[in-house]
Write a protein that holds these residues in place. Structure first.
Motif, mmCIF file in Angstrom:
data_model
loop_
_atom_site.group_PDB
_atom_site.id
_atom_site.type_symbol
_atom_site.label_atom_id
_atom_site.label_comp_id
_atom_site.label_asym_id
_atom_site.label_seq_id
_atom_site.Cartn_x
_atom_site.Cartn_y
_atom_site.Cartn_z
ATOM 1 N N GLY A 52 -5.914 5.389 -2.512
ATOM 2 C CA GLY A 52 -6.030 3.941 -2.383
ATOM 3 C C GLY A 52 -5.024 3.183 -3.219
ATOM 4 O O GLY A 52 -5.312 2.091 -3.708
ATOM 5 N N GLN A 65 -6.143 6.118 2.141
ATOM 6 C CA GLN A 65 -5.929 4.688 2.008
ATOM 7 C C GLN A 65 -7.100 3.917 2.602
ATOM 8 O O GLN A 65 -7.912 4.459 3.339
ATOM 9 C CB GLN A 65 -4.626 4.252 2.703
ATOM 10 C CG GLN A 65 -3.433 4.049 1.787
ATOM 11 C CD GLN A 65 -3.668 3.040 0.663
ATOM 12 O OE1 GLN A 65 -4.679 2.341 0.604
ATOM 13 N NE2 GLN A 65 -2.716 2.979 -0.252
ATOM 14 N N TRP A 66 -7.172 2.662 2.230
ATOM 15 C CA TRP A 66 -8.266 1.812 2.681
ATOM 16 C C TRP A 66 -8.205 1.618 4.187
ATOM 17 O O TRP A 66 -7.121 1.552 4.763
ATOM 18 C CB TRP A 66 -8.183 0.462 1.958
ATOM 19 C CG TRP A 66 -8.270 0.655 0.475
ATOM 20 C CD1 TRP A 66 -7.244 0.711 -0.409
ATOM 21 C CD2 TRP A 66 -9.467 0.901 -0.278
ATOM 22 N NE1 TRP A 66 -7.718 0.973 -1.680
ATOM 23 C CE2 TRP A 66 -9.076 1.084 -1.626
ATOM 24 C CE3 TRP A 66 -10.820 0.974 0.052
ATOM 25 C CZ2 TRP A 66 -9.998 1.343 -2.646
ATOM 26 C CZ3 TRP A 66 -11.730 1.229 -0.963
ATOM 27 C CH2 TRP A 66 -11.323 1.410 -2.283
ATOM 28 N N VAL A 123 -10.256 -3.597 0.560
ATOM 29 C CA VAL A 123 -9.771 -3.358 -0.807
ATOM 30 C C VAL A 123 -10.631 -4.120 -1.804
ATOM 31 O O VAL A 123 -10.814 -5.334 -1.677
ATOM 32 C CB VAL A 123 -8.306 -3.809 -0.946
ATOM 33 C CG1 VAL A 123 -7.819 -3.608 -2.387
ATOM 34 C CG2 VAL A 123 -7.417 -3.070 0.033
ATOM 35 N N ILE A 172 -2.287 0.857 -4.665
ATOM 36 C CA ILE A 172 -1.801 -0.477 -4.324
ATOM 37 C C ILE A 172 -0.868 -0.942 -5.433
ATOM 38 O O ILE A 172 -1.135 -0.728 -6.614
ATOM 39 C CB ILE A 172 -2.965 -1.482 -4.223
ATOM 40 C CG1 ILE A 172 -3.941 -1.056 -3.136
ATOM 41 C CG2 ILE A 172 -2.458 -2.896 -3.956
ATOM 42 C CD1 ILE A 172 -5.250 -1.818 -3.185
ATOM 43 N N PRO A 185 -2.509 -0.878 5.118
ATOM 44 C CA PRO A 185 -2.891 0.434 4.598
ATOM 45 C C PRO A 185 -2.954 1.533 5.647
ATOM 46 O O PRO A 185 -2.982 2.714 5.302
ATOM 47 C CB PRO A 185 -4.273 0.171 3.981
ATOM 48 C CG PRO A 185 -4.809 -1.003 4.711
ATOM 49 C CD PRO A 185 -3.620 -1.853 5.025
ATOM 50 N N PHE A 204 0.849 -1.189 0.000
ATOM 51 C CA PHE A 204 0.000 0.000 0.000
ATOM 52 C C PHE A 204 0.888 1.243 0.000
ATOM 53 O O PHE A 204 1.864 1.306 0.751
ATOM 54 C CB PHE A 204 -0.907 0.033 1.234
ATOM 55 C CG PHE A 204 -1.910 -1.082 1.267
ATOM 56 C CD1 PHE A 204 -3.163 -0.929 0.688
ATOM 57 C CD2 PHE A 204 -1.612 -2.289 1.869
ATOM 58 C CE1 PHE A 204 -4.092 -1.952 0.710
ATOM 59 C CE2 PHE A 204 -2.532 -3.329 1.894
ATOM 60 C CZ PHE A 204 -3.776 -3.160 1.317
#
Length: 197
Positions: A70, A186-187, A193, A72, A157, A55
């Motif tokens: 988000g 971020q998640w 996710v 990745i 994350p 992340f």
């Protein structure tokens, strides 16, 4: 802590982040203040432990990730000996449109595995240097020879403020300018996710 399909806003990390597709063809502002000395990479990387999902916790500003949240990056072995790279991000928030970029990476320094090169289109590769790495492979910091790019990556994350403060303190000590770093949304957790298409 990236390119085609739809190359517009996805990550190239950086790791990764990772992270990097335009590194060979563009010259964004330098993120290092320590002259022309390339950043030191870690002594050794076990690539099998490094593979998997990362992340993006922070990044230097650059055009190919503009507006990405988000973010990745996922790495896996390929049959041809290279590393498959799958980068995903969501435009302007976690509920925004998702973008995906697929690339490949090759090892540039087989003695340490700390220097890789990543490509998201054609024959163009950009440097992906692992300049810091947790002993348990829970986080990594990525840059390149001229310090033009910078990513802080983590397996979680939400690694917490203490983690971020420690990474920023170390980067400043190494001559990096951290003032302009971007901290994407971020998640909340790994389970949040969305699955890849």
């Amino acid at each position: 802590m990236t390119m085609p399909r739809p190359l517009r806003h996805a990550l190239a990390l950086p790791l990764a982040l990772l992270l990097l597709p335009l590194a060979a063809c563009s010259s964004p502002p330098r993120d290092r203040l320590a002259g022309d000395t390339p950043p030191q990479t870690v002594a050794s990387v076990d690539l099998d432990r490094y593979l998997g999902r990362w992340f993006e916790i922070a990044r230097a500003d650059h055009g190919f990730e503009r507006g990405c949240d988000g973010v990745i990056a996922e790495y896996a072995r390929r049959e041809d000996g290279m590393i498959a790279v799958l980068n995903r991000c969501w435009k302007d928030g976690l509920d925004g449109a998702g973008n995906t970029a697929e690339g490949r990476a090759r090892i540039a320094d087989p003695d340490s595995n700390a220097r890789l090169e990543v490509s998201f289109f054609g024959p163009f590769f950009g440097d992906y240097w692992i300049i810091d790495l947790a002993e348990d492979y829970s986080w990594a910091v990525i840059s390149e020879a001229e310090g033009r790019y910078l990513w802080i990556l983590a397996r979680n994350p939400q690694p917490g403020a203490d983690f971020v403060d420690a990474r920023l303190t170390d980067l400043r000590a190494r001559g990096f300018d951290t003032e302009g770093l971007i901290f994407p949304e971020q998640w909340p957790g790994i389970a949040d996710v969305p699955p890849a298409d």
